[in-house]
Design an enzyme around this catalytic site. Structure first.
Site, PDB file in Angstrom:
ATOM      1  N   LYS A 170       0.848  -1.188   0.000  1.00  0.00           N
ATOM      2  CA  LYS A 170       0.000   0.000   0.000  1.00  0.00           C
ATOM      3  C   LYS A 170       0.882   1.235   0.000  1.00  0.00           C
ATOM      4  O   LYS A 170       1.511   1.578   0.999  1.00  0.00           O
ATOM      5  CB  LYS A 170      -0.929   0.050   1.210  1.00  0.00           C
ATOM      6  N   GLU A 245      10.195   1.095  10.713  1.00  0.00           N
ATOM      7  CA  GLU A 245      11.183   2.181  10.616  1.00  0.00           C
ATOM      8  C   GLU A 245      10.404   3.477  10.805  1.00  0.00           C
ATOM      9  O   GLU A 245       9.571   3.830   9.983  1.00  0.00           O
ATOM     10  CB  GLU A 245      11.875   2.102   9.255  1.00  0.00           C
ATOM     11  N   CYS A 279      13.660  10.224   6.753  1.00  0.00           N
ATOM     12  CA  CYS A 279      13.694   9.646   8.101  1.00  0.00           C
ATOM     13  C   CYS A 279      15.061   9.880   8.731  1.00  0.00           C
ATOM     14  O   CYS A 279      15.179  10.132   9.918  1.00  0.00           O
ATOM     15  CB  CYS A 279      13.447   8.146   8.055  1.00  0.00           C
ATOM     16  N   GLU A 378      10.505  15.181  15.541  1.00  0.00           N
ATOM     17  CA  GLU A 378      10.889  15.141  14.132  1.00  0.00           C
ATOM     18  C   GLU A 378      10.058  16.184  13.370  1.00  0.00           C
ATOM     19  O   GLU A 378       8.834  16.117  13.347  1.00  0.00           O
ATOM     20  CB  GLU A 378      10.598  13.739  13.583  1.00  0.00           C
TER      21      GLU A 378
END
Ligand code: ADP
Length: 475
Positions: A170, A245, A279, A378
């Protein structure tokens, strides 16, 4: 306007509703994809189950041949794939081209890796013969984010197929187009129908239905911590393994004895690449106080010279993925403005070359309190947060002082400092006098702490998609 079906069992399938895909460089909708729900997900999982029953028995050399052919076709279609990737994500064309090439390498790498991947024999005693074999999980689900759609597809689908699994993927609703195209190329390369299904749609519907489906044997997820938690719970309900992750708050740590000219372009690239929506972005600069003013001044000068523009014009810095993401990034910048000092940037860019795209200036914020939201969370934008340190102990404390632990960069000319930092930093990858190592597909990648668990990439990445069986035979 392009309208694309999901790819299930080798065929496009349409749905009543559709999902708009927006070009972040212009703010305009340029394609529509299927809005898959539980019925389409079920079809895709069933197709993968059927394909998985035979794909695992296809000889390794033949599986490897198909993967290499996928890589060859990616190579032949690099220009088109890169254009599509740049248009749907807003990343500069040359970055999209590089991402496409790396994706091709994943298929080559895992073709070679599986051909040289064996079980072992275990010398228990003279009266028994013990050996191990590797077996696939069966059907693997891959939930992919919008920041590196092709690369993340490559790093999880290639090892999964190599190991003998079949996949339901997906892509993110924001950037699903290259995954659909890659699914077609895989069929052209000879991958059996149903071995790689691409189901488009929203996370809360298509994604949730996929992760809750009883026909899934493994989930690999890259994305936010919040969604990672939801997916872990869905996996726990059926005790299936997950690889997660979940991002980072990765620092570049610069000691006074570092080669500044070498460090500068790498540090800048580590936060501006993909507009900071990476990331492993180097989103914190932890710099020794004696060179703080020099380095911050030079980064500000470099930021001021960055060419910013629409992805297809191949600038150094493109837009963010969406207006929502831009608002999020600007609110982090505002928090920085309240307690720290904006040394460069800090605003959105509109009109002229930027049109209605989702552009934000490269932003350098100095004197960031490590305990603040900006120091901890983040941002996922072109925003570099700077904090000074006095000595190596303090540098380690700062580096390890967030909930994340994905990547770190250390810049020093002292070999003892380098090794000490590698030992003490809590992160899945530590780079010394470099950062990111050009996306090397060979390098195991994954997080400590809240950055996730499991490792992708490299030979390690293959292991995550298989399970060991131990055979014990009495002689
Ligand atoms: P980001 O914040 O970068 O958009 P997300 O974690 O929200 O990252 O999304 C990453 C991927 O997870 C996307 O493909 C998204 O559609 C999917 N996703 C979002 N919510 C869910 C959910 N509840 N279940 C499964 N997948 C989801």
């Amino acid at each position: 306007m392009k309208q694309l079906g999901a790819l299930v069992n080798g065929k496009p399938i349409e749905t009543a509703g559709t999902v708009d895909v927006t070009d972040p460089s212009s703010g305009e909708v340029f394609a529509r994809t299927a809005d898959c729900g539980p019925a389409e997900i079920d079809q895709a999982v069933m197709a993968a189950r059927e394909a998985a029953a035979s794909w695992r028995h296809v000889p390794v050399a033949e599986r490897a041949r198909v993967l290499r052919e996928i890589s060859r076709l990616i190579g032949r279609h690099t220009a088109d794939l890169a254009r599509l990737e740049a248009q749907q994500t807003g990343k500069p064309l040359r970055q999209a081209r590089r991402d496409t090439e790396i994706t091709g390498r994943y298929f080559d790498f895992y073709a070679s890796a599986i051909e040289t991947f064996y079980g072992s024999t275990i010398p228990l005693d003279d009266s028994t013969f013990v050996y191990t074999t590797w077996e696939p999980h069966g059907v693997t689900a891959h939930i992919i984010p919008w920041n590196y759609p092709l690369q993340i597809l490559g790093r999880s689908v290639a090892p999964s197929l190599a190991m003998g699994n079949c996949c339901v993927l997906k892509p993110a609703e924001e950037a699903p187009l290259t995954a659909l195209r890659l699914g077609e190329l895989a069929l052209e390369a000879g991958l059996p129908a149903g071995a790689l299904n691409v189901v488009t749609g929203f996370g809360e519907t298509a994604g949730a239905a996929l992760t809750a489906h009883p026909g899934i044997d493994h989930i690999s997820f890259t994305g936010s911590v919040e969604v990672g938690r939801l997916i872990s719970k869905a996996a726990a309900d059926r005790t299936i393994p997950v690889t997660m992750e979940l991002g980072g708050k990765s620092p570049n740590i610069v000691f006074a004895d570092a080669e500044i000219d070498r460090a500068l372009p790498v540090i800048v690239n580590s936060i501006l690449q993909n507009a900071g929506q990476t990331c492993s972005a180097g989103s914190r600069l932890i710099v020794q106080d004696s060179i703080h003013d020099l380095l911050v001044g030079r980064i500000a000068e470099t930021f001021a010279a960055v060419d910013i523009g629409p992805a297809l014009e191949d600038p150094a810095l493109g837009p963010l993925i969406s207006e929502v993401q831009r608002e999020r990034v600007l609110s982090y910048i505002d928090q920085g403005r309240a307690h720290a000092s904006i040394r460069y940037g800090g605003g959105a860019l509109n009109g002229g070359r930027y049109g209605h795209g989702f552009f934000v200036q490269p932003t350098l914020i100095d004197g960031v309190d490590p305990a603040s939201t900006l120091g901890q969370e983040e941002v996922f934008g072109p925003v570099l947060a700077v904090t000074a340190f006095r000595d190596a102990d303090e540098a380690v404390r700062l580096a390890n002082g967030t909930d994340y632990g994905l990547v770190s960069g250390v810049w020093t000319s002292d070999v003892k400092t380098a090794h000490r930092m590698v030992r003490d930093i809590v992160a899945g990858q530590v780079f010394v006098n470099t950062y990111g190592a050009s996306g090397g597909v060979e390098l195991p990648f994954g997080g400590f702490k809240r950055s996730g668990h499991g490792r992708e990439k490299g030979a390690e990445g293959l292991r995550g998609f298989g399970q060991i069986k131990t055979a014990v035979i009495a002689l």
